[in-house]
Design an enzyme around this catalytic site. Structure first.
Site, short mmCIF file in Angstrom:
data_model
loop_
_atom_site.label_atom_id
_atom_site.label_comp_id
_atom_site.label_asym_id
_atom_site.label_seq_id
_atom_site.Cartn_x
_atom_site.Cartn_y
_atom_site.Cartn_z
CD GLU A 48 51.89 91.85 -1.43
OE1 GLU A 48 50.88 92.23 -2.03
OE2 GLU A 48 53.04 92.24 -1.73
CE LYS A 114 49.08 95.28 -3.08
NZ LYS A 114 50.09 94.36 -3.66
CB CYS A 170 52.78 95.41 -1.78
SG CYS A 170 53.99 95.25 -3.11
#
Length: 631
Positions: A48, A114, A170
């Protein structure tokens, strides 16, 4: 020889981080992409925000850093690498900032923002980033080859040609309904997650965590890279490496597809998504040609747990067997059981497991009746072990020779006793079964079977002979696992039983139906069938992933490297295919028995196959393999 089909080679890469320096980070990433190509990887996943570093904090708001990250990504996207890859970077889309994963595959680029942003600690992502669902449909990234405008995907299922890829980033994994669950239902076979957790059912998972070079003001990032298949670890690198590191493994796409088709519920689960998946097509490279050896461990004994798990699993199987037996005996209102005891491996397990069950229930072991039935091929070693084992267990022990009855039967049907054909052998097996069944009726007992999963797969049993019983505790226990069960329960029962058990374990596997010289074993099962280890390997992978001979052969070559030659493996494979198809009628009529592991051939449970199914499709693959071996 051809490589194993249906595989995809993936790499999880953790570069050394140069915080807030996208150019240096791009250099580190480019070096790992060269490694990915050298390893033959088809997909490479980076952490990430790896182009800037995850811990840039308020620097994420600086236009200079954002521009530098976009330029660095454009340089990476133009590299002449074969592998598809996923990198993390911050991108401004429609005036808002997003934590994105950018996918480069076959010259095409797409971006995934995200969705779920963690909101605790110094690195409070909502301070800088917006959730993915608020992003527009495209973003302009200057310097990209083939155009600057790229699509923004929110529920991405990316068709890379040889595999389908889903992306979550994540924190996306840790919410109650992670995107990956819906992505798998929409067809994604591989989930790439820059910095995330490590398992997901029915997919491959590629994890790449932030590593060395991130800020250590309040947190330390381990730089973990791991690759998983259906929740099982395939490869990982050392945590807390001070330089770049990576993990590479081959994920079995055919197995994942097979498991999804096999699942009764996978495609029926509700799809908790706001909209359908965003589809994106590109072209990843194929599996490396000429690289026949897989980058994954293939156990030569897949039915046998490894390491510390072996004892626990062995005990669990024995408890399943004994609980099943006690339940069945209580249902038919008896505390007696009859076992034919040959001194071989299978009947030893049945006798020991039954004795263990009687002991757990507190029943008188004299109600366990062992009968040894010496015939024309019975050896002195097996007969002695059978008698000694029954004596040590304390069960009722009987010896009933079958010679006179079988000789009379030969005369009745006109069988020449000098002709040692299948009739000669099966007459003995059926006589033994008749004795066990009739003695069970005489005493109000349950007649226990002594066959195993490997014999059922190959049909290595006599129809209405040892194929039949009133209950068979070992119906789903393969030959390679029986050895561990026998040793374990022999140790549990204790005393002088273990030395007898060890000698039985050292005795060659034999039906002992052909007269032997000087009372020793001449008829060895594995001389006829090939090694049981090979047959169990074939059975496991056929049932676990739908592997046909074209896959089974190269997989066995790798698993048994140096143990069996190509000719031995191919011969055993031909035998396996032929017998598995022609002997289904025996499995269609098999008696009850508990399932103790992942594979069962019960027609009432895991395996339903017509007894007259043809083997031609499978044998053609065996013939093709033989043609390759013969040049």
């Amino acid at each position: 020889m051809p490589a194993v089909s249906g595989m995809v080679r993936v790499m999880s890469a953790v570069p050394r981080v140069h915080l807030a320096d996208p150019q240096e980070n791009a250099r580190e990433i480019a070096a790992l992409l060269e490694t990915a190509d050298a390893q033959g990887a088809q997909l490479c996943v980076f952490p990430e925000l790896c182009l800037t570093g995850y811990t840039c904090a308020d620097l994420f708001l600086q236009p200079a850093l954002l521009d530098a990250a976009a330029q660095a990504f454009a340089q990476l996207a133009s590299l002449p690498v074969r592998a598809a890859f996923v990198v993390g970077l911050p991108l401004s889309i429609g005036g808002r900032l997003y934590n994105c994963a950018a996918v480069v595959c076959g010259g095409k680029v797409c971006v995934v923002p995200k969705e779920h942003l963690p909101g605790a600690g110094e690195y409070y992502e909502p301070r800088w980033f917006s959730p993915g669902h608020t992003a527009g449909d495209s973003v302009r990234i200057p310097g990209l080859p083939g155009g600057e405008l790229v699509p923004v995907l929110r529920q991405p299922v990316i068709d890379c040609g040889v595999f389908t890829l889903g992306i979550e980033i994540c924190e996306d994994l840790w919410v109650p309904q992670p995107p990956s669950a819906a992505l798998c239902q929409h067809g994604a076979l591989i989930i790439a997650n820059p910095s995330a957790g490590n398992e997901l059912v029915l997919c491959g998972y590629v994890y790449a965590g932030a590593g060395y070079g991130e800020s250590t003001t309040d947190m330390v990032f381990s730089g973990y890279a791991g690759i998983y298949e259906n929740g099982r670890l395939l490869a990982e690198n050392a945590r807390f490496a001070r330089e770049a590191s990576y993990a590479v493994a081959d994920i079995d796409l055919q197995r994942l597809r097979f498991k999804r088709r096999q699942s009764r519920t996978f495609f029926d689960a509700p799809r908790e998504t706001e909209h359908a998946a965003d589809r994106f097509a590109c072209a990843a490279p194929g599996f490396p040609e000429g690289d026949a050896r897989l980058l994954r461990f293939l156990s030569p004994t897949p039915f046998v747990p490894s390491g510390a798990e072996l004892d626990a699993r062995t005990e669990e199987i024995l408890l399943i067997q004994t609980q099943a037996l006690l339940t069945r005996m209580e249902c038919v209102h008896t505390k007696k059981a009859v076992v034919g005891v040959s001194g071989g491996l299978d009947s030893t397990l049945t006798l020991l497991a039954a004795a263990y069950a009687f002991e757990r229930a507190g029943w008188d072991k004299r109600g366990l009746i062992g009968i040894t039935m010496p015939g024309f091929g019975t050896g002195s070693r097996t007969k002695s072990n059978a008698e000694r084992l029954m004596e040590l267990i304390g069960c009722t022990a009987l010896t009933i020779p079958i010679g006179p009855a079988v000789t009379q039967h030969f005369a009745d049907i006109g069988q020449d006793p000098e002709v040692h054909d299948v009739c000669y052998e099966n007459c003995q097996a059926r006589e033994r079964t008749q004795i066990v069944m009739d003695y069970a009726n005489k005493t109000g007992a349950l007649a226990l079977g002594t066959g195993d999963l490997s014999e059922l797969a190959l049909g290595w049993c006599t129809y209405n002979g040892d194929q039949m019983s009133m209950y068979n505790m070992s119906a789903s226990v393969p030959k390679t696992l029986i050895r561990h069960l026998v040793r374990w329960v022999g140790t549990k029962l204790g005393g002088d039983i273990l030395p007898v058990v060890e000698d039985i374990l050292d005795t060659p596997i034999s039906p002992e139906l052909i007269p032997s010289r000087e009372g020793e074993i001449d008829q060895r099962t594995e001389d006829t069938l090939g090694a049981y280890a090979l047959h169990d390997f074939f059975l496991y992978h056929m049932m676990d992933s739908g592997a046909s001979p074209a896959r089974l052969f190269p997989m066995a070559r790798q698993a048994f490297d140096g143990q069996y030659g190509d000719a031995q493996i191919l011969s055993a494979l031909r035998t396996f295919v032929r017998r598995f198809f022609t002997q289904q009628f025996k499995r269609s009529a098999m008696p009850d028995g508990p399932k103790v592991g992942s594979v069962s051939l019960s027609p009432r449970g895991d395996w339903r196959m017509p007894s007259d199914a043809q083997m031609a499709v499978f044998m053609r693959e065996v013939d093709a393999l033989e043609d390759i071996l013969n040049g």
